[in-house]
Design a protein around this motif. Structure first.
Motif, PDB file in Angstrom:
ATOM      1  N   PRO A  23      36.007  -4.745   9.965  1.00 27.95           N
ATOM      2  CA  PRO A  23      37.265  -4.228  10.504  1.00 27.95           C
ATOM      3  C   PRO A  23      37.855  -3.151   9.601  1.00 27.95           C
ATOM      4  O   PRO A  23      37.509  -3.049   8.422  1.00 27.95           O
ATOM      5  CB  PRO A  23      38.165  -5.472  10.531  1.00 27.95           C
ATOM      6  CG  PRO A  23      37.225  -6.638  10.543  1.00 27.95           C
ATOM      7  CD  PRO A  23      36.055  -6.193   9.714  1.00 27.95           C
ATOM      8  N   ASN A  24      38.777  -2.386  10.165  1.00 24.56           N
ATOM      9  CA  ASN A  24      39.480  -1.365   9.396  1.00 24.56           C
ATOM     10  C   ASN A  24      40.299  -2.028   8.293  1.00 24.56           C
ATOM     11  O   ASN A  24      40.937  -3.054   8.504  1.00 24.56           O
ATOM     12  CB  ASN A  24      40.389  -0.553  10.323  1.00 24.56           C
ATOM     13  CG  ASN A  24      40.979   0.658   9.624  1.00 24.56           C
ATOM     14  OD1 ASN A  24      41.719   0.533   8.653  1.00 24.56           O
ATOM     15  ND2 ASN A  24      40.665   1.836  10.118  1.00 24.56           N
ATOM     16  N   GLU A  25      40.288  -1.440   7.125  1.00 28.63           N
ATOM     17  CA  GLU A  25      40.963  -2.030   5.968  1.00 28.63           C
ATOM     18  C   GLU A  25      42.464  -2.197   6.185  1.00 28.63           C
ATOM     19  O   GLU A  25      43.088  -3.109   5.630  1.00 28.63           O
ATOM     20  CB  GLU A  25      40.700  -1.167   4.728  1.00 28.63           C
ATOM     21  CG  GLU A  25      41.106  -1.809   3.432  1.00 28.63           C
ATOM     22  CD  GLU A  25      40.634  -1.019   2.227  1.00 28.63           C
ATOM     23  OE1 GLU A  25      40.835  -1.489   1.098  1.00 28.63           O
ATOM     24  OE2 GLU A  25      40.064   0.069   2.418  1.00 28.63           O
ATOM     25  N   ALA A  26      43.064  -1.350   7.003  1.00 23.32           N
ATOM     26  CA  ALA A  26      44.509  -1.389   7.195  1.00 23.32           C
ATOM     27  C   ALA A  26      44.944  -2.336   8.313  1.00 23.32           C
ATOM     28  O   ALA A  26      46.138  -2.575   8.492  1.00 23.32           O
ATOM     29  CB  ALA A  26      45.026   0.016   7.503  1.00 23.32           C
ATOM     30  N   ASP A  27      43.999  -2.908   9.063  1.00 26.16           N
ATOM     31  CA  ASP A  27      44.350  -3.752  10.210  1.00 26.16           C
ATOM     32  C   ASP A  27      44.833  -5.130   9.762  1.00 26.16           C
ATOM     33  O   ASP A  27      44.267  -5.743   8.851  1.00 26.16           O
ATOM     34  CB  ASP A  27      43.155  -3.918  11.142  1.00 26.16           C
ATOM     35  CG  ASP A  27      42.798  -2.626  11.870  1.00 26.16           C
ATOM     36  OD1 ASP A  27      43.641  -1.705  11.861  1.00 26.16           O
ATOM     37  OD2 ASP A  27      41.697  -2.544  12.439  1.00 26.16           O
ATOM     38  N   ASP A  28      45.895  -5.615  10.417  1.00 31.08           N
ATOM     39  CA  ASP A  28      46.384  -6.975  10.182  1.00 31.08           C
ATOM     40  C   ASP A  28      45.765  -7.969  11.154  1.00 31.08           C
ATOM     41  O   ASP A  28      45.672  -9.162  10.861  1.00 31.08           O
ATOM     42  CB  ASP A  28      47.908  -7.031  10.319  1.00 31.08           C
ATOM     43  CG  ASP A  28      48.597  -6.218   9.228  1.00 31.08           C
ATOM     44  OD1 ASP A  28      48.086  -6.205   8.093  1.00 31.08           O
ATOM     45  OD2 ASP A  28      49.636  -5.598   9.510  1.00 31.08           O
ATOM     46  N   GLU A  29      45.390  -7.495  12.341  1.00 34.42           N
ATOM     47  CA  GLU A  29      44.704  -8.309  13.336  1.00 34.42           C
ATOM     48  C   GLU A  29      43.365  -7.630  13.606  1.00 34.42           C
ATOM     49  O   GLU A  29      43.317  -6.414  13.791  1.00 34.42           O
ATOM     50  CB  GLU A  29      45.535  -8.417  14.621  1.00 34.42           C
ATOM     51  CG  GLU A  29      46.881  -9.095  14.380  1.00 34.42           C
ATOM     52  CD  GLU A  29      47.668  -9.281  15.667  1.00 34.42           C
ATOM     53  OE1 GLU A  29      48.273 -10.341  15.834  1.00 34.42           O
ATOM     54  OE2 GLU A  29      47.648  -8.356  16.504  1.00 34.42           O
ATOM     55  N   VAL A  30      42.295  -8.421  13.623  1.00 34.95           N
ATOM     56  CA  VAL A  30      40.974  -7.799  13.615  1.00 34.95           C
ATOM     57  C   VAL A  30      40.055  -8.381  14.679  1.00 34.95           C
ATOM     58  O   VAL A  30      40.222  -9.513  15.151  1.00 34.95           O
ATOM     59  CB  VAL A  30      40.291  -7.956  12.235  1.00 34.95           C
ATOM     60  CG1 VAL A  30      41.114  -7.308  11.147  1.00 34.95           C
ATOM     61  CG2 VAL A  30      40.018  -9.428  11.908  1.00 34.95           C
ATOM     62  N   ALA A  31      39.094  -7.563  15.058  1.00 34.33           N
ATOM     63  CA  ALA A  31      37.963  -7.982  15.886  1.00 34.33           C
ATOM     64  C   ALA A  31      36.707  -7.466  15.203  1.00 34.33           C
ATOM     65  O   ALA A  31      36.713  -6.386  14.599  1.00 34.33           O
ATOM     66  CB  ALA A  31      38.089  -7.409  17.296  1.00 34.33           C
ATOM     67  N   PHE A  32      35.638  -8.246  15.272  1.00 32.36           N
ATOM     68  CA  PHE A  32      34.373  -7.791  14.683  1.00 32.36           C
ATOM     69  C   PHE A  32      33.210  -8.401  15.441  1.00 32.36           C
ATOM     70  O   PHE A  32      33.337  -9.439  16.111  1.00 32.36           O
ATOM     71  CB  PHE A  32      34.302  -8.124  13.190  1.00 32.36           C
ATOM     72  CG  PHE A  32      34.436  -9.584  12.849  1.00 32.36           C
ATOM     73  CD1 PHE A  32      33.311 -10.373  12.664  1.00 32.36           C
ATOM     74  CD2 PHE A  32      35.688 -10.163  12.692  1.00 32.36           C
ATOM     75  CE1 PHE A  32      33.425 -11.717  12.336  1.00 32.36           C
ATOM     76  CE2 PHE A  32      35.820 -11.512  12.367  1.00 32.36           C
ATOM     77  CZ  PHE A  32      34.680 -12.291  12.189  1.00 32.36           C
ATOM     78  N   LEU A  33      32.083  -7.720  15.361  1.00 34.96           N
ATOM     79  CA  LEU A  33      30.850  -8.204  15.972  1.00 34.96           C
ATOM     80  C   LEU A  33      30.040  -8.958  14.934  1.00 34.96           C
ATOM     81  O   LEU A  33      29.990  -8.564  13.764  1.00 34.96           O
ATOM     82  CB  LEU A  33      30.029  -7.031  16.523  1.00 34.96           C
ATOM     83  CG  LEU A  33      30.558  -6.338  17.778  1.00 34.96           C
ATOM     84  CD1 LEU A  33      29.774  -5.058  18.036  1.00 34.96           C
ATOM     85  CD2 LEU A  33      30.474  -7.262  18.998  1.00 34.96           C
ATOM     86  N   ARG A  34      29.407 -10.030  15.378  1.00 35.40           N
ATOM     87  CA  ARG A  34      28.517 -10.801  14.504  1.00 35.40           C
ATOM     88  C   ARG A  34      27.170 -10.954  15.187  1.00 35.40           C
ATOM     89  O   ARG A  34      27.084 -11.490  16.301  1.00 35.40           O
ATOM     90  CB  ARG A  34      29.098 -12.180  14.187  1.00 35.40           C
ATOM     91  CG  ARG A  34      28.165 -13.013  13.307  1.00 35.40           C
ATOM     92  CD  ARG A  34      28.674 -14.406  13.052  1.00 35.40           C
ATOM     93  NE  ARG A  34      27.690 -15.146  12.272  1.00 35.40           N
ATOM     94  CZ  ARG A  34      27.837 -15.569  11.023  1.00 35.40           C
ATOM     95  NH1 ARG A  34      28.969 -15.321  10.399  1.00 35.40           N
ATOM     96  NH2 ARG A  34      26.879 -16.240  10.407  1.00 35.40           N
ATOM     97  N   LEU A  35      26.125 -10.458  14.533  1.00 36.38           N
ATOM     98  CA  LEU A  35      24.761 -10.611  15.028  1.00 36.38           C
ATOM     99  C   LEU A  35      24.006 -11.553  14.100  1.00 36.38           C
ATOM    100  O   LEU A  35      24.016 -11.370  12.886  1.00 36.38           O
ATOM    101  CB  LEU A  35      24.052  -9.263  15.088  1.00 36.38           C
ATOM    102  CG  LEU A  35      22.626  -9.285  15.656  1.00 36.38           C
ATOM    103  CD1 LEU A  35      22.376  -8.055  16.518  1.00 36.38           C
ATOM    104  CD2 LEU A  35      21.578  -9.340  14.539  1.00 36.38           C
ATOM    105  N   ASP A  36      23.382 -12.581  14.675  1.00 36.21           N
ATOM    106  CA  ASP A  36      22.574 -13.530  13.907  1.00 36.21           C
ATOM    107  C   ASP A  36      21.160 -13.544  14.451  1.00 36.21           C
ATOM    108  O   ASP A  36      20.958 -13.489  15.679  1.00 36.21           O
ATOM    109  CB  ASP A  36      23.159 -14.942  13.999  1.00 36.21           C
ATOM    110  CG  ASP A  36      24.482 -15.073  13.271  1.00 36.21           C
ATOM    111  OD1 ASP A  36      24.473 -15.144  12.042  1.00 36.21           O
ATOM    112  OD2 ASP A  36      25.531 -15.114  13.949  1.00 36.21           O
ATOM    113  N   ARG A  37      20.192 -13.647  13.531  1.00 40.42           N
ATOM    114  CA  ARG A  37      18.816 -13.762  13.988  1.00 40.42           C
ATOM    115  C   ARG A  37      17.993 -14.629  13.038  1.00 40.42           C
ATOM    116  O   ARG A  37      17.877 -14.328  11.846  1.00 40.42           O
ATOM    117  CB  ARG A  37      18.145 -12.399  14.107  1.00 40.42           C
ATOM    118  CG  ARG A  37      16.765 -12.536  14.780  1.00 40.42           C
ATOM    119  CD  ARG A  37      16.212 -11.249  15.273  1.00 40.42           C
ATOM    120  NE  ARG A  37      15.289 -11.498  16.378  1.00 40.42           N
ATOM    121  CZ  ARG A  37      14.551 -10.564  16.952  1.00 40.42           C
ATOM    122  NH1 ARG A  37      14.639  -9.309  16.548  1.00 40.42           N
ATOM    123  NH2 ARG A  37      13.745 -10.867  17.955  1.00 40.42           N
ATOM    124  N   PRO A  38      17.394 -15.728  13.564  1.00 37.97           N
ATOM    125  CA  PRO A  38      16.467 -16.516  12.748  1.00 37.97           C
ATOM    126  C   PRO A  38      15.170 -15.747  12.538  1.00 37.97           C
ATOM    127  O   PRO A  38      14.857 -14.823  13.286  1.00 37.97           O
ATOM    128  CB  PRO A  38      16.237 -17.779  13.597  1.00 37.97           C
ATOM    129  CG  PRO A  38      17.282 -17.750  14.669  1.00 37.97           C
ATOM    130  CD  PRO A  38      17.626 -16.317  14.882  1.00 37.97           C
TER     131      PRO A  38
END
Length: 325
Positions: A23-38
């Motif tokens: 997320p942007n360093e200045a954001d107080d509320e955030v959204a982010f993508l998470r990719l997982d792979r075995p």
């Protein structure tokens, strides 16, 4: 762990890999993508949208857009829910995840709109992060690669998950005065060995535990910061602190030592748990646990987040995992 512009990626000892958008360093509320792979030939990727915001509805819709164009292409709204009103996770279906990964080659920004709120997720660095994961898992130029696909080739099997047998403290519990006397003697011994190596503290996590009939674990808090307390762990034969030896905590983040940050020992499980904060709100740093196996403290789990961007501890990247028995 490695950073790629606005993304960070890491793999553990079994080559399970994770990539996160930052997320942007200045954001107080955030959204982010998470990719997982075995790892391994059958290891399938999963992609999720994570939200950390205030006053999230229990049930709500999310509109996604890639560089302003609706995603998925038909503009279908995705459904999400929040149990606590502050965090939410939206798992993206495999076909849509594949489309998003492919689009990341050219797209620069994913936008998530929830009612009147809008979150921007940068895709800068995502392709490099996924290419790095392909390389770590031996997928480059194979059909299962995320980025550099091929038409042939096999993927190496996943490494075996280590099995750690943890033992609880089995000796007769020390009386309060016995434990206090052992801690005091250990502090005196530390001052004799290396003066000023361990501060006297009015408050801390001092304690002494009977790991078995002959070995004591002595825990002494040695320094305190604004949000971190550093603690040393010593293995003592009986009450002979002159023969005390460091309880080494192996780590794949730079060697080993007997000092951990914000650590506690649970005699019922034989586990030492720690949570070293990179800053006060605890959105970066390192956390993990060790299990007493009768001879030493073996690594059970290590997670870390090198960049401070409001990513909660549950989403830190796992660097070591094991099967505990």
């Amino acid at each position: 762990m490695k950073t790629f512009r606005d993304w960070i990626a890491g793999c553990d000892n079994t080559k399970v890999c994770t990539a996160l958008s930052l997320p942007n360093e200045a954001d107080d509320e955030v959204a982010f993508l998470r990719l997982d792979r075995p790892a391994g030939p059958t290891g399938a990727p999963t992609l999720a949208l994570k939200l950390r915001s205030s006053k999230l509805p229990k049930q709500f819709s999310v509109d996604l857009a890639l560089d302003g164009a609706p995603f998925p292409a038909a503009g279908r709204r995705l459904q999400a829910s929040s149990m606590d009103g502050e965090t939410a996770e939206l798992e993206i279906a495999p076909t849509e995840a594949e489309a998003l990964i492919a689009a990341a080659r050219k797209a620069t920004m994913l936008t998530a709109k929830i009612e009147q709120r809008q979150f921007k997720l940068s895709l800068a660095g995502s392709v490099a992060a996924m290419l790095w994961i392909d390389e770590k898992q031996g997928r480059l130029n194979t059909p299962t690669a995320l980025i550099r696909k091929g038409t042939a080739g096999t993927v190496p099997p996943a490494p075996t998950l280590p099995v750690i047998v943890s033992k609880p403290a089995s000796g007769k519990p020390l009386a309060k005065d016995q434990a206090a006397a052992l801690v005091k003697a250990m502090r005196t011994e530390l001052n004799r060995r290396e003066p000023d190596s361990c501060e006297e503290m009015s408050e801390g996590t001092d304690g002494a535990f009977a790991l078995d009939d002959s070995t004591r674990l002595v825990v002494v808090a040695c320094s305190r910061g604004a949000y971190n307390v550093s603690t040393q762990f010593w293995l003592v034969p009986g009450r002979d602190v002159a023969k005390a030896r460091p309880a080494e905590f192996e780590s794949n983040r730079g060697g080993s030592g007997n000092e951990l940050v914000n650590a506690d020992f649970d005699p019922k499980s034989g586990r030492v748990m720690f949570y070293a904060k990179g800053r006060g709100i605890g959105d970066c740093g390192t956390s993990g646990s060790y299990g007493w196996n009768g001879r030493r403290f073996a690594v059970l789990q290590i997670s870390a987040m090198d960049i401070c961007r409001l990513i909660p501890g549950d989403d830190w990247i796992t660097l070591f995992r094991s099967e505990e028995k």
